[in-house]
Design a protein around this motif. Sequence first.
Motif, mmCIF file in Angstrom:
data_model
loop_
_atom_site.group_PDB
_atom_site.id
_atom_site.type_symbol
_atom_site.label_atom_id
_atom_site.label_comp_id
_atom_site.label_asym_id
_atom_site.label_seq_id
_atom_site.Cartn_x
_atom_site.Cartn_y
_atom_site.Cartn_z
ATOM 1 N N ARG A 48 0.782 -1.336 -0.075
ATOM 2 C CA ARG A 48 0.054 -0.097 0.062
ATOM 3 C C ARG A 48 0.706 1.287 -0.219
ATOM 4 N NH1 ARG A 48 -5.411 -0.282 0.748
ATOM 5 N NH2 ARG A 48 -6.214 -2.297 1.342
ATOM 6 N N GLY A 49 1.924 1.322 -0.418
ATOM 7 C CA GLY A 49 3.030 2.527 -0.538
ATOM 8 C C GLY A 49 3.688 2.577 0.785
ATOM 9 N N ARG A 50 4.313 3.616 0.842
ATOM 10 C CA ARG A 50 4.886 4.019 2.013
ATOM 11 C C ARG A 50 4.023 4.536 3.324
ATOM 12 N NH1 ARG A 50 9.251 2.511 4.519
ATOM 13 N NH2 ARG A 50 10.092 4.135 5.741
ATOM 14 N N SER A 51 4.106 3.922 4.368
ATOM 15 C CA SER A 51 3.261 4.148 5.311
ATOM 16 C C SER A 51 3.789 5.253 6.287
ATOM 17 C CB SER A 51 3.138 2.814 6.295
ATOM 18 O OG SER A 51 2.079 3.116 7.611
ATOM 19 N N LYS A 52 2.893 5.859 7.234
ATOM 20 C CA LYS A 52 3.222 6.905 7.863
ATOM 21 C C LYS A 52 4.160 5.996 9.019
ATOM 22 C CE LYS A 52 -0.816 9.806 7.216
ATOM 23 N NZ LYS A 52 -2.012 10.043 7.593
ATOM 24 N N ARG A 53 4.806 6.823 9.692
ATOM 25 C CA ARG A 53 5.911 6.475 10.903
ATOM 26 C C ARG A 53 5.385 6.786 12.033
ATOM 27 N NH1 ARG A 53 10.056 3.980 9.288
ATOM 28 N NH2 ARG A 53 11.178 4.395 11.174
ATOM 29 N N LEU A 54 5.466 5.984 13.196
ATOM 30 C CA LEU A 54 4.722 6.409 14.417
ATOM 31 C C LEU A 54 5.250 7.496 14.863
ATOM 32 C CD1 LEU A 54 3.390 5.333 17.015
ATOM 33 C CD2 LEU A 54 5.467 4.201 17.755
ATOM 34 N N ALA A 55 6.738 7.845 14.838
ATOM 35 C CA ALA A 55 7.176 9.269 15.040
ATOM 36 C C ALA A 55 6.310 10.574 14.594
ATOM 37 C CB ALA A 55 8.581 9.278 15.055
ATOM 38 N N ASP A 56 6.113 10.376 13.176
ATOM 39 C CA ASP A 56 5.242 11.400 12.414
ATOM 40 C C ASP A 56 4.015 11.477 13.188
ATOM 41 O OD1 ASP A 56 7.832 11.955 11.173
ATOM 42 O OD2 ASP A 56 7.111 10.502 9.364
ATOM 43 N N VAL A 57 3.298 10.450 13.322
ATOM 44 C CA VAL A 57 1.796 10.396 13.639
ATOM 45 C C VAL A 57 1.829 11.059 15.212
ATOM 46 C CG1 VAL A 57 0.083 8.859 14.449
ATOM 47 C CG2 VAL A 57 1.221 8.381 12.270
ATOM 48 N N MET A 58 2.632 10.778 16.180
ATOM 49 C CA MET A 58 2.708 11.293 17.292
ATOM 50 C C MET A 58 3.042 12.651 17.409
ATOM 51 S SD MET A 58 1.822 8.635 18.817
ATOM 52 C CE MET A 58 1.753 8.987 20.198
ATOM 53 N N GLU A 59 3.483 13.464 16.282
ATOM 54 C CA GLU A 59 3.703 14.600 16.093
ATOM 55 C C GLU A 59 2.449 15.352 15.720
ATOM 56 O OE1 GLU A 59 7.216 15.640 13.621
ATOM 57 O OE2 GLU A 59 8.687 14.526 15.274
ATOM 58 N N LEU A 60 1.444 14.734 15.457
ATOM 59 C CA LEU A 60 0.192 15.371 14.886
ATOM 60 C C LEU A 60 -0.523 15.846 16.133
ATOM 61 C CD1 LEU A 60 -0.818 12.690 12.282
ATOM 62 C CD2 LEU A 60 -0.041 14.922 11.742
ATOM 63 N N GLU A 62 -3.563 16.096 18.765
ATOM 64 C CA GLU A 62 -4.259 14.859 19.494
ATOM 65 C C GLU A 62 -5.469 14.678 18.597
ATOM 66 O OE1 GLU A 62 -5.803 13.774 23.627
ATOM 67 O OE2 GLU A 62 -4.169 14.918 23.484
ATOM 68 N N ASP A 63 -6.147 15.711 18.098
ATOM 69 C CA ASP A 63 -7.309 15.277 17.529
ATOM 70 C C ASP A 63 -7.089 14.671 16.360
ATOM 71 O OD1 ASP A 63 -6.470 17.716 16.339
ATOM 72 O OD2 ASP A 63 -8.403 18.210 15.476
ATOM 73 N N GLN A 64 -6.216 14.627 15.519
ATOM 74 C CA GLN A 64 -5.911 14.069 14.281
ATOM 75 C C GLN A 64 -5.181 12.488 14.472
ATOM 76 O OE1 GLN A 64 -3.257 16.059 11.609
ATOM 77 N NE2 GLN A 64 -4.678 17.964 11.907
ATOM 78 N N ARG A 65 -4.898 12.259 15.630
ATOM 79 C CA ARG A 65 -4.432 10.843 15.986
ATOM 80 C C ARG A 65 -5.472 9.995 17.189
ATOM 81 N NH1 ARG A 65 -0.959 11.706 20.653
ATOM 82 N NH2 ARG A 65 -0.130 13.922 20.699
ATOM 83 N N ARG A 66 -6.680 10.314 17.212
ATOM 84 C CA ARG A 66 -7.681 9.597 18.187
ATOM 85 C C ARG A 66 -7.610 8.352 17.881
ATOM 86 N NH1 ARG A 66 -12.770 11.601 18.029
ATOM 87 N NH2 ARG A 66 -13.074 10.112 19.877
ATOM 88 N N VAL A 67 -7.593 7.843 16.319
ATOM 89 C CA VAL A 67 -7.515 6.580 16.094
ATOM 90 C C VAL A 67 -6.140 6.204 15.292
ATOM 91 C CG1 VAL A 67 -8.729 4.674 14.674
ATOM 92 C CG2 VAL A 67 -9.930 6.333 16.103
ATOM 93 N N ILE A 68 -5.572 5.292 15.856
ATOM 94 C CA ILE A 68 -4.364 4.634 15.117
ATOM 95 C C ILE A 68 -4.376 3.413 14.975
ATOM 96 C CG2 ILE A 68 -1.845 4.627 15.209
ATOM 97 C CD1 ILE A 68 -1.964 6.928 17.014
ATOM 98 N N VAL A 69 -4.313 3.028 13.783
ATOM 99 C CA VAL A 69 -4.335 1.384 13.391
ATOM 100 C C VAL A 69 -2.680 0.845 12.990
ATOM 101 C CG1 VAL A 69 -5.356 -0.297 11.897
ATOM 102 C CG2 VAL A 69 -6.756 1.659 12.444
ATOM 103 N N TYR A 70 -2.318 -0.265 13.700
ATOM 104 C CA TYR A 70 -1.006 -0.689 13.203
ATOM 105 C C TYR A 70 -1.533 -1.894 12.690
ATOM 106 C CZ TYR A 70 0.732 2.134 16.763
ATOM 107 O OH TYR A 70 0.918 3.484 17.685
ATOM 108 N N TRP A 71 -1.053 -2.104 11.445
ATOM 109 C CA TRP A 71 -1.187 -3.003 10.558
ATOM 110 C C TRP A 71 -0.176 -3.641 9.782
ATOM 111 C CZ3 TRP A 71 -0.739 -3.151 4.935
ATOM 112 C CH2 TRP A 71 -0.465 -1.758 4.505
ATOM 113 N N ARG A 72 -0.391 -4.783 8.816
ATOM 114 C CA ARG A 72 0.737 -5.285 8.106
ATOM 115 C C ARG A 72 0.170 -5.694 6.920
ATOM 116 N NH1 ARG A 72 0.406 -10.676 7.908
ATOM 117 N NH2 ARG A 72 -0.073 -11.746 9.717
ATOM 118 N N PRO A 73 0.851 -5.663 5.752
ATOM 119 C CA PRO A 73 0.429 -6.517 4.537
ATOM 120 C C PRO A 73 0.112 -7.856 4.582
ATOM 121 C CG PRO A 73 2.264 -5.044 4.149
ATOM 122 C CD PRO A 73 2.182 -5.087 5.614
ATOM 123 N N GLY A 74 -0.987 -8.258 3.905
ATOM 124 C CA GLY A 74 -1.485 -9.487 4.013
ATOM 125 C C GLY A 74 -2.252 -10.112 5.093
#
Length: 141
Positions: A48-60, A62-74
């Motif tokens: 699915r292309g380049r994913s966001k990194r945890l460090a980048d998401v945590m800099e957003l 708080e209202d933009q990171r209310r739901v964080i989904v950790y996933w993997r291909p397949g």
Amino acid sequence: MQRWIWLVWLAGGVLLAGSTSGWRVTPWSLLIVAVAGALAWWTSPRSRGRSKRLADVMELPEDQRRVIVYWRPGCIYCERLRSSLGADAERAQWINIWQDPDAAAYVRSVNDGNEVVPTVVIDSQPHTNPEPSEVQAALAR
């Protein structure tokens, strides 16, 4: 090993196609290679292309990171969640644990050392493989 399963699909498809057709190009061998290629792409860390990194998401904010989904291909459970959310899936932050070692470490820390996905963090609370309706409700708030 799981991160390299796409190579197994690809090599297995080529070997199966070659051995069943006497290493000649036939419609069946092309079909086998096409199916194996699709499975290889679906399980590839870059599917699915380049994913966001945890460090980048945590800099957003708080209202933009209310739901964080950790996933993997397949992962069929990850695909089920993404498809169940429909257009709302774009409102969540999706982090591929195969592209981000920090994200994989976080998932292991909340799942007894296992990389269980999807792990969804809703308002700072981790949920392992939650029902899509629970995630949908969190995105609607």
